[in-house]
Design a protein around this motif. Structure first.
Motif, PDB file in Angstrom:
ATOM      1  N   GLU A 241     -14.376  24.546  20.296  1.00 32.68           N
ATOM      2  CA  GLU A 241     -14.109  23.653  21.427  1.00 32.68           C
ATOM      3  C   GLU A 241     -15.110  23.884  22.552  1.00 32.68           C
ATOM      4  N   GLY A 242     -15.360  25.163  22.866  1.00 32.78           N
ATOM      5  CA  GLY A 242     -16.289  25.470  23.946  1.00 32.78           C
ATOM      6  C   GLY A 242     -17.716  25.082  23.612  1.00 32.78           C
ATOM      7  N   LEU A 243     -18.123  25.302  22.373  1.00 32.17           N
ATOM      8  CA  LEU A 243     -19.482  24.932  21.986  1.00 32.17           C
ATOM      9  C   LEU A 243     -19.679  23.424  22.040  1.00 32.17           C
ATOM     10  N   ALA A 244     -18.632  22.673  21.757  1.00 24.02           N
ATOM     11  CA  ALA A 244     -18.729  21.213  21.887  1.00 24.02           C
ATOM     12  C   ALA A 244     -18.978  20.817  23.339  1.00 24.02           C
ATOM     13  N   LEU A 245     -18.298  21.477  24.274  1.00 22.93           N
ATOM     14  CA  LEU A 245     -18.550  21.210  25.695  1.00 22.93           C
ATOM     15  C   LEU A 245     -19.996  21.550  26.055  1.00 22.93           C
ATOM     16  N   VAL A 246     -20.459  22.697  25.584  1.00 20.40           N
ATOM     17  CA  VAL A 246     -21.839  23.111  25.853  1.00 20.40           C
ATOM     18  C   VAL A 246     -22.823  22.082  25.317  1.00 20.40           C
ATOM     19  N   ALA A 247     -22.581  21.610  24.088  1.00 20.39           N
ATOM     20  CA  ALA A 247     -23.486  20.627  23.474  1.00 20.39           C
ATOM     21  C   ALA A 247     -23.434  19.292  24.198  1.00 20.39           C
ATOM     22  N   ASP A 248     -22.249  18.918  24.685  1.00 23.63           N
ATOM     23  CA  ASP A 248     -22.146  17.661  25.431  1.00 23.63           C
ATOM     24  C   ASP A 248     -22.999  17.689  26.697  1.00 23.63           C
ATOM     25  N   VAL A 249     -23.096  18.857  27.318  1.00 24.13           N
ATOM     26  CA  VAL A 249     -23.834  18.963  28.579  1.00 24.13           C
ATOM     27  C   VAL A 249     -25.322  19.193  28.340  1.00 24.13           C
ATOM     28  N   TYR A 250     -25.674  20.106  27.420  1.00 27.84           N
ATOM     29  CA  TYR A 250     -27.062  20.542  27.289  1.00 27.84           C
ATOM     30  C   TYR A 250     -27.778  19.984  26.065  1.00 27.84           C
ATOM     31  N   ASP A 251     -27.056  19.562  25.029  1.00 25.36           N
ATOM     32  CA  ASP A 251     -27.656  19.038  23.796  1.00 25.36           C
ATOM     33  C   ASP A 251     -28.746  19.965  23.272  1.00 25.36           C
ATOM     34  N   PRO A 252     -28.425  21.246  22.991  1.00 25.37           N
ATOM     35  CA  PRO A 252     -29.463  22.190  22.580  1.00 25.37           C
ATOM     36  C   PRO A 252     -29.858  22.021  21.116  1.00 25.37           C
ATOM     37  N   GLU A 253     -31.053  22.512  20.801  1.00 25.08           N
ATOM     38  CA  GLU A 253     -31.479  22.574  19.401  1.00 25.08           C
ATOM     39  C   GLU A 253     -30.717  23.655  18.654  1.00 25.08           C
ATOM     40  N   VAL A 254     -30.512  24.792  19.325  1.00 26.33           N
ATOM     41  CA  VAL A 254     -29.885  25.937  18.670  1.00 26.33           C
ATOM     42  C   VAL A 254     -28.969  26.636  19.657  1.00 26.33           C
ATOM     43  N   ILE A 255     -27.845  27.120  19.146  1.00 21.56           N
ATOM     44  CA  ILE A 255     -26.923  27.951  19.912  1.00 21.56           C
ATOM     45  C   ILE A 255     -26.861  29.298  19.212  1.00 21.56           C
ATOM     46  N   VAL A 256     -27.178  30.355  19.956  1.00 22.76           N
ATOM     47  CA  VAL A 256     -27.174  31.703  19.391  1.00 22.76           C
ATOM     48  C   VAL A 256     -25.906  32.419  19.839  1.00 22.76           C
ATOM     49  N   ALA A 272     -15.568  27.840  13.330  1.00 18.74           N
ATOM     50  CA  ALA A 272     -16.002  27.382  14.651  1.00 18.74           C
ATOM     51  C   ALA A 272     -17.009  26.247  14.522  1.00 18.74           C
ATOM     52  N   ARG A 273     -17.918  26.350  13.575  1.00 17.85           N
ATOM     53  CA  ARG A 273     -18.889  25.274  13.343  1.00 17.85           C
ATOM     54  C   ARG A 273     -18.168  23.975  12.978  1.00 17.85           C
ATOM     55  N   GLU A 274     -17.172  24.066  12.116  1.00 17.67           N
ATOM     56  CA  GLU A 274     -16.435  22.870  11.710  1.00 17.67           C
ATOM     57  C   GLU A 274     -15.717  22.239  12.900  1.00 17.67           C
ATOM     58  N   ARG A 275     -15.101  23.081  13.736  1.00 19.39           N
ATOM     59  CA  ARG A 275     -14.404  22.557  14.911  1.00 19.39           C
ATOM     60  C   ARG A 275     -15.385  21.902  15.870  1.00 19.39           C
ATOM     61  N   TYR A 276     -16.498  22.562  16.109  1.00 22.74           N
ATOM     62  CA  TYR A 276     -17.542  22.006  16.979  1.00 22.74           C
ATOM     63  C   TYR A 276     -18.008  20.650  16.466  1.00 22.74           C
ATOM     64  N   ALA A 277     -18.296  20.558  15.184  1.00 20.40           N
ATOM     65  CA  ALA A 277     -18.804  19.303  14.610  1.00 20.40           C
ATOM     66  C   ALA A 277     -17.774  18.192  14.686  1.00 20.40           C
ATOM     67  N   ARG A 286     -24.702  11.979  15.509  1.00 20.61           N
ATOM     68  CA  ARG A 286     -25.748  12.649  16.279  1.00 20.61           C
ATOM     69  C   ARG A 286     -26.179  13.909  15.555  1.00 20.61           C
ATOM     70  N   PRO A 287     -27.398  14.352  15.776  1.00 18.14           N
ATOM     71  CA  PRO A 287     -27.798  15.658  15.239  1.00 18.14           C
ATOM     72  C   PRO A 287     -27.001  16.765  15.917  1.00 18.14           C
ATOM     73  N   LEU A 288     -26.667  17.787  15.179  1.00 15.89           N
ATOM     74  CA  LEU A 288     -25.904  18.902  15.710  1.00 15.89           C
ATOM     75  C   LEU A 288     -26.824  20.108  15.929  1.00 15.89           C
ATOM     76  N   ALA A 289     -26.501  20.885  16.938  1.00 13.97           N
ATOM     77  CA  ALA A 289     -27.244  22.124  17.168  1.00 13.97           C
ATOM     78  C   ALA A 289     -27.029  23.079  16.001  1.00 13.97           C
ATOM     79  N   ARG A 290     -28.071  23.813  15.666  1.00 20.24           N
ATOM     80  CA  ARG A 290     -27.909  24.908  14.714  1.00 20.24           C
ATOM     81  C   ARG A 290     -27.187  26.045  15.427  1.00 20.24           C
ATOM     82  N   ILE A 291     -26.154  26.575  14.806  1.00 18.71           N
ATOM     83  CA  ILE A 291     -25.396  27.681  15.388  1.00 18.71           C
ATOM     84  C   ILE A 291     -25.691  28.922  14.556  1.00 18.71           C
ATOM     85  N   ARG A 292     -26.352  29.893  15.185  1.00 15.46           N
ATOM     86  CA  ARG A 292     -26.816  31.069  14.463  1.00 15.46           C
ATOM     87  C   ARG A 292     -26.365  32.336  15.183  1.00 15.46           C
ATOM     88  N   THR A 293     -26.239  33.412  14.453  1.00 12.00           N
ATOM     89  CA  THR A 293     -25.943  34.699  15.078  1.00 12.00           C
ATOM     90  C   THR A 293     -27.248  35.350  15.538  1.00 12.00           C
TER      91      THR A 293
END
Length: 324
Positions: A241-256, A272-277, A286-293
């Motif tokens: 849920e939080g990463l979706a908010l982050v992506a809505d505001v910043y539209d990043p290529e990658v979230i670490v 978490a990736r599934e929930r975000y998507a 839309r393209p989704l940010a890559r979520i990586r550790t």
């Protein structure tokens, strides 16, 4: 060119010599003392220990606190002694070399962008999940600090109105539902709601609920404990849920995803990736940010601070050359 990065946290001061490839060549460590003068003495001692063994010419300090936009002053650090302190100038005078400051999450993000999980990304977000949530934003490959040096405080986005109280003074902050502390709180709440569930956590909590730490919950989830797995699923939901908010505001290529909790990523990151998507605005269109550790682990703050120190001295040398 070798520089020193110092990661200054609430429990330890860690200094490392870093080369231009981001490799940590040597380290020293000391406990974090309580007083302001004692803290600066500890930093000087840690830097001098490694500087005696290597030719270094600049120092970067990664600080868990608010740094002024000129990166010379620590405005406030909740777990350190500094308050509106001109740390960079004082440390430079004592060490005899240039010193630059940076927020520890910004330093880690820079390190991951130069050498790790976000390498080459122009727009990237770091979410460091530990006791709370630290965060950093890179725009066009540069750290974004905001007008006063304190952006972005993503951990204190309010995701649950009138939710769990947060030490920041608000209620329902993201880090109250997605952190090591949150994982513990969720497990304790589930134990109270389901007292008949026979689990390892229930037996431990019967003696003292403080024994149910986030690390212990993660360990129990790895062992298949059903209640711990439910707590981990809640963390995954709120991370998404939080990463979706982050992506809505910043539209990043990658979230670490970094921080201590990221060590348990196999237990929650796919969910978490599934929930975000599913909940990001425009899901499916839309393209989704890559979520990586994170790849650099505990060294990220050291590497990032040392890299900033290197870039600062390079810039100073270039300016001096032009004036000459």
């Amino acid at each position: 060119m070798l520089t020193v990065g110092v990661d200054i946290g609430g429990t330890s001061v860690r200094a490392g010599v870093v080369d231009a490839r981001g490799s940590v060549l040597d380290t020293s460590r000391a406990p974090t003392p309580a007083g302001e003068r004692a803290l600066e003495d500890a930093i000087v001692a840690a830097v001098e220990e490694v500087a005696d063994r290597h030719a270094v010419n600049a120092v970067g300090l990664a600080v868990a606190g608010f740094i002024a936009s000129d990166r010379r002053t620590v405005r406030f650090a909740p777990h350190l002694a500094w308050r509106q302190a001109d740390v960079a100038d004082r440390m430079s005078d004592r060490l005899g070399m240039p010193v630059v400051l940076e927020h520890d999450a910004n330093a880690a993000a820079l390190a991951e962008q130069r050498f790790g999980a976000a390498r080459g990304a122009r727009t990237a977000v770091l979410v460091a999940i530990g006791t709370g949530i630290g965060a950093a934003l890179l725009l066009n490959g540069e750290v974004f600090r905001g007008a006063y040096g304190v952006a972005p405080e993503l951990g204190h986005l309010r995701v649950v109105p009138d939710g769990r109280p947060c030490p920041c003074g608000k209620n329902g902050c993201w880090e109250r539902y997605c952190s090591g502390t949150a994982l513990s709180a969720t497990a304790v709440e589930l134990l109270a709601k389901h007292p008949g569930v026979s689990t390892v956590l229930a037996r431990e909590a019967a003696g003292d609920s403080r024994a149910v730490t986030g690390r212990r919950v993660a360990g129990a989830a790895r062992d298949g404990d059903p209640l711990a797995k439910r707590a981990m699923a809640e963390l995954a939901r709120w991370l998404g849920e939080g990463l979706a908010l982050v992506a809505d505001v910043y539209d990043p290529e990658v979230i670490v995803i970094g921080g201590g909790v990221s060590e348990s990523a196999p237990l929650f990151l796919d969910d978490a990736r599934e929930r975000y998507a599913a909940v990001v605005t425009g899901a499916g269109h839309r393209p989704l940010a890559r979520i990586r550790t994170a790849q650099l682990g505990d060294d990220a703050g050291i590497v990032g601070a040392a890299t900033l120190a290197r870039e600062m001295t390079t810039s100073m040398a270039e300016n001096h050359s032009r004036r000459s």
